[in-house]
Scaffold this active site. Structure first.
Site, short mmCIF file in Angstrom:
data_model
loop_
_atom_site.label_atom_id
_atom_site.label_comp_id
_atom_site.label_asym_id
_atom_site.label_seq_id
_atom_site.Cartn_x
_atom_site.Cartn_y
_atom_site.Cartn_z
N GLY A 31 -0.87 -1.53 6.23
CA GLY A 31 0.06 -1.86 5.17
C GLY A 31 1.40 -2.34 5.71
N GLN A 32 2.31 -2.71 4.79
CA GLN A 32 3.58 -3.27 5.24
C GLN A 32 4.41 -2.25 6.00
OE1 GLN A 32 6.33 -4.63 2.23
NE2 GLN A 32 5.68 -3.13 0.72
N ASP B 42 -11.45 6.35 5.33
CA ASP B 42 -11.30 6.71 3.93
C ASP B 42 -10.51 8.01 3.90
OD1 ASP B 42 -11.47 7.52 1.31
OD2 ASP B 42 -13.66 7.50 1.20
N ALA C 39 -1.28 4.45 0.46
CA ALA C 39 -1.06 4.74 -0.96
C ALA C 39 -1.67 3.65 -1.82
CB ALA C 39 0.45 4.84 -1.25
N TYR C 40 -1.93 4.01 -3.06
CA TYR C 40 -2.30 3.05 -4.11
C TYR C 40 -0.98 2.66 -4.76
CZ TYR C 40 -4.61 1.12 -8.28
OH TYR C 40 -5.05 0.30 -9.29
N THR C 41 -0.54 1.42 -4.57
CA THR C 41 0.80 1.01 -5.00
C THR C 41 0.82 -0.03 -6.12
OG1 THR C 41 0.87 -0.65 -3.23
CG2 THR C 41 1.80 1.54 -2.74
N TYR D 90 1.00 5.66 -11.92
CA TYR D 90 1.41 5.60 -10.52
C TYR D 90 2.35 6.76 -10.19
CZ TYR D 90 3.94 4.11 -6.34
OH TYR D 90 4.54 4.08 -5.11
#
Length: 304
Positions: free
Chosen positions: A11-12, A37, A61-63, A126
């Site tokens: 990710g970033q 996972d 994370a789920y963003t 979220y």
């Protein structure tokens, strides 16, 4: 040498942490979603056993804030269940955990900057799943540092800054929401923060708990966009108009807090890191991205 196990390495933020650590001789074992996972108990245990890290940073994370409204189970699996699982496994192996959370745990009704002791009241899926993840970490492991942040952007991944750069290159008018206020946070600064917390944890002198860390200074989406366009214009000569609009004029599936400015003073006092002013970081990131797009000038020696 400190060894850090990093979840969410692709990710970033993960990519920034990896690059920053490499330049400082910190050993980072990075795992992205394609390699791990984080909601699989066996896989998480094996990853910790294999790395034997001095600390673990969970940057996964789920963003997708709006998409979470229609995928609550997926958001909960990644943002709520997985952090608790990771914390439980970290506790089993006596591994300190640095977990990244969000300003969206607040409802935005406070007039000033939020401090760590302020009550949370998330507005959407979220924010609720991230709040549940925080609670799960606290319940599973005493040796944790939760870092809440805000409006993350950088040279990697997808983010608001890169979207605005693309629109500024294609459009003469950008309409941007002007009545939501937060602290834009560069991945460079956030990487500095989580690495500082991880190294303190590895040394055994971290103060466990929940902290806020975000870019210095606050603005609106509109102010953020204007700064991005102005910084880009210095390189491209293009200065499209950035017009303010109200949240009501740009409806989204997820409700967002009107104000979630974060006070980062406690983190600075504890770990010695404060982000640069957000405007300065915006200029740096814009320059990095635009220079990367510019074809190199060929010298006469190279010319065919």
């Amino acid at each position: 040498m400190t060894r850090i196990l990093l979840f969410g390495a692709g990710g970033q933020l993960g990519r920034e942490v990896t690059a920053l650590a490499a330049g400082r001789g910190i050993d980072v074992v990075g795992l992205g979603h394609d390699a791990l996972d984080i909601a699989d108990p066996v896989a998480v245990a094996r990853a910790i056993e294999a790395a034997r890290p001095d600390a673990l940073i969970n940057a996964a994370a789920y963003t997708a804030v709006d998409k979470a409204e229609t995928e609550p189970e997926m958001a909960a699996r990644i943002n709520a269940f997985a952090p608790g699982l990771i914390a439980e496994r970290c506790a089993r192996y006596r591994t300190p955990l640095i977990h990244v959370s969000t300003d969206y745990v607040f409802d935005g009704t406070k007039a000033g900057a939020y401090v760590e002791a302020d009550p949370i009241a998330p507005l959407g899926v979220y924010g609720r799943t991230k709040a549940a993840g925080e609670a799960a970490v606290r319940a599973a492991s005493e040796r944790h540092v939760i870092v809440r942040t805000s409006w993350v952007y950088g040279a990697h991944g997808n983010n608001f800054l890169k979207t605005m750069l693309r629109h500024a290159a294609e459009r003469d008018l950008l309409k941007v929401v002007c009545d939501q206020r937060r602290c834009p946070t560069a991945t460079r600064d956030l990487a500095e923060a989580v690495l500082a917390a991880a190294q303190a944890a590895a040394r055994g002198d971290a103060r466990w708990g929940t902290y806020h860390f975000a870019g210095t200074g606050a603005t609106t989406w509109h102010g953020f966009a204007r700064a991005i366009v102005a910084a880009a214009g210095e390189h491209t000569g293009r200065t499209p108009e950035v017009a303010p609009i109200a949240t009501a004029d740009y409806p989204t599936p997820a409700k967002r807090p009107k104000n979630s400015e974060l006070a980062s003073d406690l983190f600075e006092r504890t770990f010695g890191v404060r982000a640069l002013p957000w405007e300065k970081r915006v200029s740096e990131v814009v320059e990095t991205l635009l220079l990367a797009q510019t074809p190199p000038v060929r010298s006469p020696v190279d010319a065919s």
